[in-house]
Motif scaffolding. Structure first.
Motif, PDB file in Angstrom:
ATOM      1  N   PRO A  52       0.846  -1.210   0.000  1.00 37.89           N
ATOM      2  CA  PRO A  52       0.000   0.000   0.000  1.00 37.89           C
ATOM      3  C   PRO A  52       0.876   1.252   0.000  1.00 37.89           C
ATOM      4  O   PRO A  52       2.081   1.166   0.223  1.00 37.89           O
ATOM      5  CB  PRO A  52      -0.775  -0.124   1.313  1.00 37.89           C
ATOM      6  N   ALA A  53       0.266   2.372  -0.260  1.00 38.10           N
ATOM      7  CA  ALA A  53       1.003   3.636  -0.246  1.00 38.10           C
ATOM      8  C   ALA A  53       0.316   4.613   0.701  1.00 38.10           C
ATOM      9  O   ALA A  53      -0.909   4.603   0.855  1.00 38.10           O
ATOM     10  CB  ALA A  53       1.075   4.232  -1.649  1.00 38.10           C
ATOM     11  N   LEU A  54       1.144   5.422   1.309  1.00 39.12           N
ATOM     12  CA  LEU A  54       0.637   6.496   2.167  1.00 39.12           C
ATOM     13  C   LEU A  54       1.103   7.801   1.551  1.00 39.12           C
ATOM     14  O   LEU A  54       2.298   8.007   1.371  1.00 39.12           O
ATOM     15  CB  LEU A  54       1.206   6.321   3.576  1.00 39.12           C
ATOM     16  N   MET A  55       0.163   8.628   1.168  1.00 39.28           N
ATOM     17  CA  MET A  55       0.496   9.864   0.481  1.00 39.28           C
ATOM     18  C   MET A  55       0.359  11.023   1.459  1.00 39.28           C
ATOM     19  O   MET A  55      -0.695  11.212   2.069  1.00 39.28           O
ATOM     20  CB  MET A  55      -0.461  10.020  -0.707  1.00 39.28           C
ATOM     21  N   ILE A  56       1.447  11.761   1.638  1.00 34.34           N
ATOM     22  CA  ILE A  56       1.440  12.861   2.613  1.00 34.34           C
ATOM     23  C   ILE A  56       1.401  14.188   1.865  1.00 34.34           C
ATOM     24  O   ILE A  56       2.400  14.625   1.287  1.00 34.34           O
ATOM     25  CB  ILE A  56       2.670  12.787   3.547  1.00 34.34           C
ATOM     26  N   SER A  57       0.225  14.795   1.855  1.00 38.73           N
ATOM     27  CA  SER A  57       0.082  16.112   1.249  1.00 38.73           C
ATOM     28  C   SER A  57       0.263  17.169   2.349  1.00 38.73           C
ATOM     29  O   SER A  57       0.556  16.835   3.497  1.00 38.73           O
ATOM     30  CB  SER A  57      -1.280  16.224   0.558  1.00 38.73           C
ATOM     31  N   ALA A  58       0.109  18.429   1.988  1.00 38.01           N
ATOM     32  CA  ALA A  58       0.530  19.483   2.923  1.00 38.01           C
ATOM     33  C   ALA A  58      -0.613  20.378   3.401  1.00 38.01           C
ATOM     34  O   ALA A  58      -0.382  21.516   3.804  1.00 38.01           O
ATOM     35  CB  ALA A  58       1.625  20.324   2.271  1.00 38.01           C
ATOM     36  N   GLY A  59      -1.835  19.853   3.390  1.00 31.59           N
ATOM     37  CA  GLY A  59      -2.966  20.652   3.874  1.00 31.59           C
ATOM     38  C   GLY A  59      -2.883  20.893   5.380  1.00 31.59           C
ATOM     39  O   GLY A  59      -2.122  20.211   6.087  1.00 31.59           O
ATOM     40  N   PRO A  60      -3.652  21.849   5.885  1.00 29.21           N
ATOM     41  CA  PRO A  60      -3.545  22.231   7.301  1.00 29.21           C
ATOM     42  C   PRO A  60      -3.838  21.119   8.301  1.00 29.21           C
ATOM     43  O   PRO A  60      -3.318  21.136   9.416  1.00 29.21           O
ATOM     44  CB  PRO A  60      -4.565  23.382   7.439  1.00 29.21           C
ATOM     45  N   SER A  61      -4.620  20.131   7.921  1.00 25.54           N
ATOM     46  CA  SER A  61      -4.935  19.047   8.868  1.00 25.54           C
ATOM     47  C   SER A  61      -3.712  18.205   9.196  1.00 25.54           C
ATOM     48  O   SER A  61      -3.672  17.539  10.243  1.00 25.54           O
ATOM     49  CB  SER A  61      -6.047  18.146   8.316  1.00 25.54           C
ATOM     50  N   LEU A  62      -2.712  18.224   8.325  1.00 27.01           N
ATOM     51  CA  LEU A  62      -1.484  17.468   8.604  1.00 27.01           C
ATOM     52  C   LEU A  62      -0.874  17.923   9.930  1.00 27.01           C
ATOM     53  O   LEU A  62      -0.376  17.119  10.710  1.00 27.01           O
ATOM     54  CB  LEU A  62      -0.482  17.680   7.458  1.00 27.01           C
ATOM     55  N   HIS A  63      -0.965  19.233  10.172  1.00 25.30           N
ATOM     56  CA  HIS A  63      -0.419  19.805  11.410  1.00 25.30           C
ATOM     57  C   HIS A  63      -1.460  19.768  12.539  1.00 25.30           C
ATOM     58  O   HIS A  63      -1.142  19.434  13.667  1.00 25.30           O
ATOM     59  CB  HIS A  63       0.026  21.250  11.152  1.00 25.30           C
ATOM     60  N   ASP A  84       6.157  17.915  -2.397  1.00 24.48           N
ATOM     61  CA  ASP A  84       7.303  18.778  -2.077  1.00 24.48           C
ATOM     62  C   ASP A  84       7.032  19.638  -0.839  1.00 24.48           C
ATOM     63  O   ASP A  84       7.891  19.796   0.034  1.00 24.48           O
ATOM     64  CB  ASP A  84       7.712  19.637  -3.289  1.00 24.48           C
ATOM     65  N   GLY A  85       5.810  20.165  -0.718  1.00 24.62           N
ATOM     66  CA  GLY A  85       5.475  21.069   0.376  1.00 24.62           C
ATOM     67  C   GLY A  85       5.420  20.400   1.743  1.00 24.62           C
ATOM     68  O   GLY A  85       5.428  21.080   2.772  1.00 24.62           O
ATOM     69  N   SER A  86       5.341  19.067   1.794  1.00 25.70           N
ATOM     70  CA  SER A  86       5.303  18.393   3.100  1.00 25.70           C
ATOM     71  C   SER A  86       6.648  17.745   3.447  1.00 25.70           C
ATOM     72  O   SER A  86       6.808  17.228   4.555  1.00 25.70           O
ATOM     73  CB  SER A  86       4.186  17.328   3.140  1.00 25.70           C
ATOM     74  N   MET A  87       7.596  17.777   2.520  1.00 22.86           N
ATOM     75  CA  MET A  87       8.872  17.081   2.762  1.00 22.86           C
ATOM     76  C   MET A  87       9.581  17.601   4.017  1.00 22.86           C
ATOM     77  O   MET A  87      10.056  16.809   4.839  1.00 22.86           O
ATOM     78  CB  MET A  87       9.780  17.235   1.535  1.00 22.86           C
ATOM     79  N   GLY A  88       9.658  18.914   4.170  1.00 22.48           N
ATOM     80  CA  GLY A  88      10.356  19.491   5.319  1.00 22.48           C
ATOM     81  C   GLY A  88       9.709  19.070   6.625  1.00 22.48           C
ATOM     82  O   GLY A  88      10.399  18.668   7.572  1.00 22.48           O
ATOM     83  N   HIS A  89       8.390  19.123   6.681  1.00 17.00           N
ATOM     84  CA  HIS A  89       7.666  18.730   7.896  1.00 17.00           C
ATOM     85  C   HIS A  89       7.927  17.255   8.198  1.00 17.00           C
ATOM     86  O   HIS A  89       8.118  16.887   9.369  1.00 17.00           O
ATOM     87  CB  HIS A  89       6.173  19.009   7.697  1.00 17.00           C
ATOM     88  N   CYS A  90       7.945  16.422   7.168  1.00 19.49           N
ATOM     89  CA  CYS A  90       8.232  14.988   7.370  1.00 19.49           C
ATOM     90  C   CYS A  90       9.636  14.818   7.946  1.00 19.49           C
ATOM     91  O   CYS A  90       9.816  14.121   8.954  1.00 19.49           O
ATOM     92  CB  CYS A  90       8.144  14.238   6.030  1.00 19.49           C
ATOM     93  N   LEU A  91      10.624  15.442   7.325  1.00 17.48           N
ATOM     94  CA  LEU A  91      12.019  15.245   7.760  1.00 17.48           C
ATOM     95  C   LEU A  91      12.248  15.775   9.170  1.00 17.48           C
ATOM     96  O   LEU A  91      12.956  15.165   9.961  1.00 17.48           O
ATOM     97  CB  LEU A  91      12.975  15.921   6.765  1.00 17.48           C
ATOM     98  N   ARG A  92      11.624  16.900   9.487  1.00 14.04           N
ATOM     99  CA  ARG A  92      11.787  17.465  10.835  1.00 14.04           C
ATOM    100  C   ARG A  92      11.143  16.578  11.893  1.00 14.04           C
ATOM    101  O   ARG A  92      11.444  16.679  13.068  1.00 14.04           O
ATOM    102  CB  ARG A  92      11.181  18.871  10.910  1.00 14.04           C
TER     103      ARG A  92
END
Lengths: 333, 64
Positions: A52-63, A84-92
């Motif tokens: 399966p895949a988990l797709m991490i987008s960068a909408g406000p609910s992520l935070h 691309d917009g969620s990569m930094g949040h993921c890595l941090r």
């Protein structure tokens, strides 16, 4: 503003083609000499392992929902695809995505998600102070950018860039500098059977397969997950396509444009959509609403089960199962 | 038709009548907004089109 009609959605489709195809073609011709591998190669390398895949987008609910905490606790073993917009949040937050997808042809903004080595030379822009994709970028822009460069350099060799020919050539250079392996693709701009169309022209130029986008990076990531990775189940987080109840129009993506279109009352340019799963009314703008309708057009045609685990937003129904993240992760391991 | 074709090109023969005259009248305000020169900026991140349930088009692959 009222829910948009088919004709109004078509106006947005046309406006987007006009806004992105010319610059996409320009960037494709500049990127073409640097293309070594495409998503065709990736498909062959992976051979559809059925995960399966988990797709991490960068909408406000992520935070708001702290989705990454739930993901980490679950020990999810499938593919992780980040926009691309969620990569930094993921890595941090201790998640290194397997794949990072990028598509927007904007020549100055998008590279910030990868850490911009030329930040000081960019035109003045308050976008990153206002955007809701990664609140970490609201303050201390220079320090945050430096941190982003270091993070992407550190984890780059572990991530594959799913890079569109439409993006600025600077992004490819940046990915190479960070050690990210690059797999190219092109957006499907128009009818591929049209000999004079952008899609055919760019395909001939780059030899990269064309992929349906849904109009944005998050939807492109979902297409990539089921059409290239061949994941039978795709879980999505951060796919709000909207803003939480009570959001000020100033803090929306298209505020400057809504202000230009409706100077007296830019708030009137927002659309209110009730989400019955949450019993909340979320705010969206015309482009985000267009994204949601495009997605609902695509979802029933995909050979995967789609779970929207955003726990917010306006994307539900028509082939999209709206489900809590913990529950979905328990179901799809 | 929309099940098979969606996006930014026209089908030969044009669109069928959908009888949504009332809706068109109600939504006139938004169409007027779109006549503004800022219309182009309101578009999405990237173009979108979908044809015949196909998510990936790859002439090189398709012709093999």
């Amino acid at each position: 503003m009222k829910i948009l009609s088919e004709d109004e959605l078509k106006l947005i489709t046309d406006a987007t083609l006009k806004k992105t195809a010319g610059i996409g073609l320009k960037h494709a011709s500049e990127n073409a000499p640097h293309i070594k591998k495409t998503i065709r190669d990736l498909k062959r390398e992976l051979q559809g392992d059925g995960r399966p895949a988990l797709m991490i987008s960068a909408g406000p609910s992520l935070h708001r929902k702290k989705s990454l905490e739930t993901i980490k606790k679950s020990g999810f073993k499938g593919h992780i695809v980040a926009v691309d917009g969620s990569m930094g949040h993921c890595l941090r937050n201790g998640i290194v995505p397997d794949f990072v997808i990028t598509v927007d042809p904007d020549p100055h903004r998008i590279i910030r998600w990868f850490g911009d080595p030329r930040l000081a030379e960019r035109p003045e822009d308050d976008y990153f102070q206002r955007q809701d994709l990664d609140p970490a970028f609201h303050k201390n822009e220079i320090a945050r950018n430096r941190e982003q460069i270091e993070l992407v350099n550190k984890y780059g060799p572990k991530m594959k860039a799913i890079i569109s020919t439409s993006v600025s050539p600077e992004i490819s250079q940046r990915c190479a500098e960070a050690g990210m392996e690059q797999y190219w693709w092109s957006p499907l701009y128009d009818d591929f059977e049209d000999p004079a169309g952008y899609s055919r022209k760019i395909h001939q130029l780059t030899k990269a397969p064309c992929m349906v986008t849904g109009g944005n990076c998050g939807s492109s990531a979902w297409v990539f997950a089921h059409a290239i990775l061949k994941s039978p189940a795709v879980l999505m987080v951060g796919m709000d396509f909207s803003y939480p109840p009570g959001t000020n129009v100033r803090n929306t993506q298209y505020y400057e444009i809504l202000k230009e279109l409706i100077p007296d009352d830019p708030d009137a340019g927002l659309i209110r959509v009730h989400n019955p799963h949450l019993n909340e009314t979320w705010l969206t703008d015309p482009a985000y609403y267009w994204y949601s309708q495009n997605f609902l057009e695509m979802a029933p045609q995909a050979r995967c089960k789609t779970y929207n685990c955003t726990e917010g937003g306006i994307l539900f129904g028509g082939g999209v199962e709206f489900m809590g993240l913990a529950e979905a992760l328990d179901l799809i391991k | 038709m929309s099940k098979f074709l969606k996006g930014n090109y026209e089908v030969k023969g044009g669109k069928p009548e959908d009888g949504k005259e009332k809706g068109k009248e109600q939504d006139k305000d938004f169409s007027t907004i779109f006549e503004n020169s800022a219309m182009e900026k309101l578009g999405g991140s990237i173009a979108f089109v979908m044809k015949s349930n196909k998510f990936v088009w790859d002439e090189d692959e398709d012709t093999k």
